[in-house]
Structures are given as structure tokens and as C-alpha cells.
Scaffold this motif. Structure first.
Motif, PDB file in Angstrom:
ATOM      1  N   SER A 128      -6.911   6.455  -5.131  1.00 14.95           N
ATOM      2  CA  SER A 128      -6.208   6.330  -6.400  1.00 14.95           C
ATOM      3  C   SER A 128      -5.372   5.046  -6.431  1.00 14.95           C
ATOM      4  O   SER A 128      -5.319   4.334  -7.440  1.00 14.95           O
ATOM      5  N   ALA A 129      -4.714   4.740  -5.289  1.00 11.77           N
ATOM      6  CA  ALA A 129      -3.887   3.544  -5.221  1.00 11.77           C
ATOM      7  C   ALA A 129      -4.741   2.287  -5.363  1.00 11.77           C
ATOM      8  O   ALA A 129      -4.379   1.344  -6.074  1.00 11.77           O
ATOM      9  N   ALA A 130      -5.908   2.299  -4.690  1.00  9.60           N
ATOM     10  CA  ALA A 130      -6.784   1.129  -4.764  1.00  9.60           C
ATOM     11  C   ALA A 130      -7.265   0.916  -6.196  1.00  9.60           C
ATOM     12  O   ALA A 130      -7.322  -0.210  -6.699  1.00  9.60           O
ATOM     13  N   ARG A 180       0.835  -1.206   0.000  1.00  9.15           N
ATOM     14  CA  ARG A 180       0.000   0.000   0.000  1.00  9.15           C
ATOM     15  C   ARG A 180       0.872   1.259   0.000  1.00  9.15           C
ATOM     16  O   ARG A 180       0.692   2.150  -0.817  1.00  9.15           O
ATOM     17  N   LYS A 181       1.858   1.294   0.890  1.00  2.36           N
ATOM     18  CA  LYS A 181       2.711   2.492   0.972  1.00  2.36           C
ATOM     19  C   LYS A 181       3.456   2.708  -0.332  1.00  2.36           C
ATOM     20  O   LYS A 181       3.647   3.840  -0.773  1.00  2.36           O
ATOM     21  N   ASP A 182       3.892   1.617  -0.948  1.00  2.00           N
ATOM     22  CA  ASP A 182       4.644   1.761  -2.182  1.00  2.00           C
ATOM     23  C   ASP A 182       3.780   2.341  -3.291  1.00  2.00           C
ATOM     24  O   ASP A 182       4.192   3.244  -4.012  1.00  2.00           O
ATOM     25  N   VAL A 183       2.555   1.841  -3.393  1.00  2.00           N
ATOM     26  CA  VAL A 183       1.688   2.324  -4.472  1.00  2.00           C
ATOM     27  C   VAL A 183       1.247   3.760  -4.197  1.00  2.00           C
ATOM     28  O   VAL A 183       1.059   4.550  -5.121  1.00  2.00           O
ATOM     29  N   GLU A 184       1.127   4.120  -2.911  1.00  2.00           N
ATOM     30  CA  GLU A 184       0.694   5.479  -2.583  1.00  2.00           C
ATOM     31  C   GLU A 184       1.839   6.488  -2.658  1.00  2.00           C
ATOM     32  O   GLU A 184       1.609   7.700  -2.588  1.00  2.00           O
ATOM     33  N   PHE A 185       3.071   5.995  -2.841  1.00  2.00           N
ATOM     34  CA  PHE A 185       4.242   6.884  -2.862  1.00  2.00           C
ATOM     35  C   PHE A 185       4.109   7.960  -3.929  1.00  2.00           C
ATOM     36  O   PHE A 185       4.267   9.155  -3.659  1.00  2.00           O
ATOM     37  N   GLY A 186       3.797   7.538  -5.161  1.00  2.00           N
ATOM     38  CA  GLY A 186       3.673   8.494  -6.261  1.00  2.00           C
ATOM     39  C   GLY A 186       2.584   9.528  -6.019  1.00  2.00           C
ATOM     40  O   GLY A 186       2.854  10.728  -6.015  1.00  2.00           O
ATOM     41  N   PRO A 187       1.340   9.076  -5.811  1.00  2.00           N
ATOM     42  CA  PRO A 187       0.250  10.039  -5.608  1.00  2.00           C
ATOM     43  C   PRO A 187       0.554  11.055  -4.516  1.00  2.00           C
ATOM     44  O   PRO A 187       0.300  12.245  -4.681  1.00  2.00           O
ATOM     45  N   LYS A 188       1.152  10.589  -3.408  1.00  2.00           N
ATOM     46  CA  LYS A 188       1.444  11.531  -2.320  1.00  2.00           C
ATOM     47  C   LYS A 188       2.498  12.539  -2.749  1.00  2.00           C
ATOM     48  O   LYS A 188       2.408  13.720  -2.416  1.00  2.00           O
TER      49      LYS A 188
END
Lengths: 282, 280
Positions: free
Chosen positions: A122-124, A102-110
Motif C-alpha cells: 500500500s505504501a509503495a 518507508r517507515k513514515d509512509v507505512e505508519f498509517g496503514p500499520k
């Protein structure tokens, strides 16, 4: 968003013994909705070209327009550019770093300024698009996953920032045939989402023939063709003059033709080839 | 990562490039000794002449030589200022609290900085002109005597050459990972110290993962080819001490003599020269 590339040239380590011309006066345009293939032998400048597209390499000479953003200006808005143009590198699974998927996929958006809730949503969605379930593996470590899953998570990490353009550098390198097909089907499916334009760098001609509507050929840094796969593989001798190869379907078509069995389809995919053969046999 | 000049091979063909790595290693050690022998400014000048002529013979451009200094610029400034402020000299020009600037201090710090610059320039010439492989081969050969006291010289040499070989690979890897994370919006040059340090995690973790993976693969490959450091391995490139190396050694010896002589004012040879001058 249209991408216009004008007279782009790039030299690595200029004025040293390591000097190498990577791009030599390259110009072409990528239209919105294109699935563009960039092909060329190793060292022809494909990767250098692709890294220009989201300003990972600063322009030395020439011009790139991303919609209305001019990348050759002194200080382009890098965040904006990189949010619009997502880039998937070769072996993307090697860039996973976070302790959970989860943290890895959310890295970009954040990084691109989404808040927690937006990033999570967005990550989901990105995970769903690549065929994985955040609820199921979101809390796992990315290093526990299988190779294919890792690559999907990495792709999700790129598309989670909702890019309009997706640049893929050898997306299928190191996968088995089934894995290759899965990834390419996935990329095609993505085009019905927010990703409007796809640029694929590859030296697998089968993939280019099957999935791209346009193709540009690089040879020693020069653009030697900007056309469609049908014309490139059927009606030109450009491929013969490079170190590249024809797709397997075209090879079969030619072998058949050499024995007097001429079929009238571009034969870019196995289906097309089979249909052509069936028509001829009727 | 582009500025890793310290210890990078500069590929061209020159007198020094063709020298025996063992000879070069010994000469560099001699050079270091020479730098520490130099006392007077005149002898420092001789060392400078030695470095410049060595660079010319090696056909290394001046810009490259200066670039090697760039890596230690902070160290130079630090030593220069510390020596300047705290040297216990006699002819005090200015003092405050425990700080005093003296003429001797100025001279000493100039010499100190000069010494460091010359040391780095001279030693980087070795890595500029010698590939890592021949460098480790040279070291192994020079350390051979240690084999008799059961030091695994060959294994050490292999470990060293693997480590050196992996520097460019890993630095390329860092470049790639950085690009990939930048493409995901990461930035490494904004924010305070803490956030910058935190921003390095997305690079360091994949880097270590890949370093371990590569090490594993390399170990397997070594195993698969039955690598076991047999004592009598032959070499593809046989090292030979030649005329070139002799010339280098003579040159270095001449410079060392010159430096020592300049330190001692030619042991009063000036006077001798003057006293016999009228003969000519």
C-alpha cells in the motif's frame, strides 16, 4: 460514501472569556465523487468543520453521517472513521517523524491494522501515486528531502491507508505556483484511484474555481452558500458580502465586460477564459 | 495540553491586573513568607482569607482557582499520606512496623497539605493576573542591582520572555501534530506503558524539529533587526508604582501582622482586652 452534516454547531472554550463560536448550525451534504471546496475568511470555521469529518473533534451539537456511521453516537469506531476519511493538514511535511521515508509512509496503514506485506504494498502504491519511487528514496531520512518532496511523502503517508474520502486543509500553502499546480493535479489524479471524494479547504479562489465541482462558503461559522463555483462566482453577490475575493479569471472577465467585451463562459479556468475570448473575437 | 492552567494568563480587568508587576512579584514573595510563618490553624485561616480576598479583588472565578490545584493533586495526596504515616508524634492512635498514626501527625499533614494548596493558589494568582511580558519586565527591573556585578540581567529577561512566549505556541503545535498523527490512526491512550511511551515518538520528533526550526528563524529575525541588548533600551509600557500597589502592600503587611499575631495569641492581648473590658 455520502457525508451528511446536519445542524452542526461548535463553540470553543464555552463559558470562559475565550469563548468563541466556530460553527453555527451548519448543514450540507457531500456526495460520493464530489470535489468540494470549503471557502471562507480566516476564522470562519473551515478548519473546525473539516476536523469534525474524521472525529478529531467531538460533536457538541448536530449530527454527521459518514455513509452508515453516525459520528454523533457515543463511541464511534474511530479507527474505521479515520481509515475511511484521510486528512491532510496544513504544512503536512511538519508531521514526518520516522527515520526513513518507508517507515513514515507505512505508519498509517500499520495503525489501521494492515500486516507488513499489505502495508509495504500500500505504501509503495501511495508513493507511486504521488510521483515518487519507494525504491529510490524509501531508505532515506524524510528530513533529507526537498520541501516539495517532503510534502509529497506526507501526502503519501495519508493516502497509504487507502481512504475513500480525502480532506485537504490548505494543501498548497507555502508552495510556489508550479508546486501548487503539481499538488492540485495530483489530487485530481487521485480521484481515479480509491479516493472517491475530495474536500479541499482553501482561500485561494483560483484553485477552488478550477478544481472543485461544488463549493460551500462559511462566514463567521455560518454556511452562507452551497453551490457550484460557476454560480458562486458568476451569478451571485455572495462573495461581495464576505472578505473573500474573486478568482483572477473572473476578475479579467468582469474588466472586459465593463469595457463592453462580454464573453459567455463561466471563465473558471484560464483555458475557459481564453476560449471565451477567442470565440468572441472570431 | 488543554489543562495548562499553572501559569496561564486570565484576561480580565481588575485591581490586581492593573498593579505594577514588580509590586505583585514582591507581594508574592511576601505571601510565600507568610504561608511559611503560619503555625496555628487560626493563622492558616487568616492566610485563606488573604487568598480568597486576593482572588475576589482579581476577579478570578473560583473554578479557575481550584483548577490550579488539580495540577498538583498527586503531590498533595503523596505528601499528605507520607506525613500522616511517618510523623513522629506522641499521641499514637495506631501503629504497625515503622508506620504510626498520631494526632500530631494528622494535624501536621493537614497543615502541610493546606500550606501547599495555599502556596499554589497564591502564586498562580500572580500568573493569572500578569501577562508573561510584564512579568519578565518586572523581574528584570527587580534584578537590576545585579547588573553591577556583571550579570546579564536584560539577556536573561529576554530569554525568559521568549521561553514563556513559546509555551502556548508549542502547545498549539503539539495539538496540531497529535491531530495529524491521530488522523493517521495513531492512538495515545491504549496499550501498556512502553507502547504508550513509544506512541509519543511521532509527536516528540516533529515537535523538536519544529522547535529548532522556530528557534533558528527567531534568531535570524533578531539578527536582522540588529538586536544586541543595548543597555539603554526604552520601554513601550512604563511600569509605575502607584496608589494601587501601595494599597496592596499595606493589605499584605496587615495580613502578615495578623498571621504572626495569631501565632502568638496576640502576645496575651486577650487578657489585656478582658482586663480593660469593664471600662466600656
Amino acid at each position: 460514501m455520502q457525508i451528511v452534516i446536519q445542524n452542526l454547531s461548535y463553540v470553543y472554550s464555552p463559558k470562559t472569556p475565550f469563548e468563541k463560536v466556530a460553527l453555527d448550525n451548519v448543514s450540507f451534504t457531500v456526495n460520493e465523487g464530489d470535489t468540494l471546496g470549503i471557502v471562507g475568511a480566516t476564522g470562519s470555521g473551515k478548519s473546525t468543520l473539516s476536523r469534525h469529518l474524521n472525529a478529531l473533534i467531538r460533536i457538541q451539537s448536530g449530527k454527521i453521517l459518514l455513509g452508515d456511521i453516525d459520528l454523533s453516537q457515543k463511541k464511534p469506531d474511530l479507527k474505521e472513521v479515520r481509515k475511511k476519511v484521510g486528512m491532510l493538514f496544513q504544512f503536512p511535511e511538519y508531521q514526518l517523524f520516522a527515520d526513513t521515508v518507508r517507515k513514515d509512509v507505512e505508519f498509517g496503514p500499520k495503525n489501521f491494522g494492515m500486516n507488513e506485506a499489505e502495508a509495504a504494498k500500500s505504501a509503495a502504491e501511495a508513493m507511486r501515486l504521488v510521483g515518487l519511487d519507494m525504491g529510490e528514496i524509501g531508505e532515506k531520512s524524510p528530513f533529507e528531502l526537498s520541501g516539495g518532496q517532503m510534502r509529497r511523502v506526507a501526502i503519501a503517508g495519508v493516502i497509504a491507508s487507502r481512504p475513500e474520502v480525502l480532506v485537504l486543509d490548505e494543501p498548497t500553502a507555502g508552495l510556489d505556483p508550479a508546486g501548487k499546480r503539481e499538488i492540485l493535479e495530483l489530487v485530481t489524479a487521485l480521484k481515479s484511484s480509491f479516493v472517491k471524494t475530495v474536500v479541499i479547504i482553501s482561500h485561494n479562489m483560483d484553485e477552488i474555481a478550477e478544481y472543485c465541482n461544488r463549493v460551500v462558503v462559511l462566514d463567521e461559522g455560518k454556511l452562507i452558500a452551497d453551490t457550484t463555483p460557476a454560480i458562486l462566482f458568476n451569478d451571485s453577490d455572495i462573495i461581495d458580502n464576505t472578505e473573500l475575493d474573486y478568482p483572477h479569471t473572473i476578475k479579467i472577465k468582469r474588466m472586459l465586460a465593463a469595457r463592453g467585451f462580454v464573453i459567455d463562459t463561466p471563465a473558471l479556468t484560464v483555458k475557459e477564459l481564453a476560449a471565451g475570448v477567442a470565440r468572441r473575437l472570431k | 495540553m488543554k489543562d495548562m492552567t499553572l501559569g496561564q494568563y486570565y484576561p480580565t480587568d481588575s485591581f490586581t491586573h492593573r498593579m505594577d508587576p514588580r509590586a505583585k512579584l514582591v507581594l508574592v514573595i511576601a505571601f510565600i513568607v507568610m504561608v511559611f510563618l503560619a503555625e496555628s490553624f487560626l493563622s492558616y485561616f487568616a492566610v485563606i482569607v488573604c487568598v480568597v480576598s486576593a482572588a475576589l479583588v482579581s476577579r478570578i472565578p473560583l473554578s479557575k482557582m481550584l483548577k490550579s490545584i488539580k495540577a498538583i493533586i498527586m503531590l498533595l495526596i503523596f505528601t499528605g499520606i507520607l506525613n500522616l504515616l511517618f510523623y513522629n508524634g506522641e499521641t499514637v492512635l495506631w501503629s504497625w512496623w515503622r508506620i504510626k498514626i498520631s494526632v500530631e501527625g494528622i494535624i501536621f499533614s493537614i497543615k502541610m497539605v493546606l500550606r501547599l494548596v495555599l502556596l499554589v493558589m497564591g502564586t498562580t494568582l500572580l500568573t493569572y493576573t500578569t501577562t508573561p511580558t510584564s512579568l519578565t519586565d518586572g523581574m528584570e527591573s527587580l534584578l537590576t542591582p545585579l547588573k553591577y556585578i556583571k550579570v546579564p540581567v536584560h539577556d536573561i529577561a529576554v530569554i525568559m520572555s521568549i521561553a514563556l512566549r513559546f509555551i502556548p505556541i508549542l502547545s498549539e503545535e503539539v495539538d496540531k501534530i497529535m491531530m495529524a498523527q491521530k488522523a493517521r490512526g495513531a492512538s495515545f491512550d491504549t496499550g501498556g506503558l512502553l507502547s504508550r511511551a513509544k506512541a509519543l515518538l511521532p509527536i516528540l520528533i516533529p515537535l523538536f524539529v519544529s522547535a529548532f526550526r522556530r528557534a533558528d528563524e527567531l534568531a535570524l529575525a533578531l539578527d536582522a533587526r540588529c538586536y544586541n541588548a543595548t543597555p539603554n533600551r526604552t520601554r513601550y509600557k512604563v511600569m509605575k508604582f502607584g496608589l494601587r500597589d501601595l494599597a496592596g502592600a499595606i493589605g499584605m503587611a496587615a495580613f502578615i501582622v495578623l498571621v504572626v499575631a495569631l501565632n502568638n495569641n496576640f502576645w496575651g492581648a486577650y487578657e489585656t482586652v478582658q482586663s480593660v473590658w469593664w471600662l466600656f
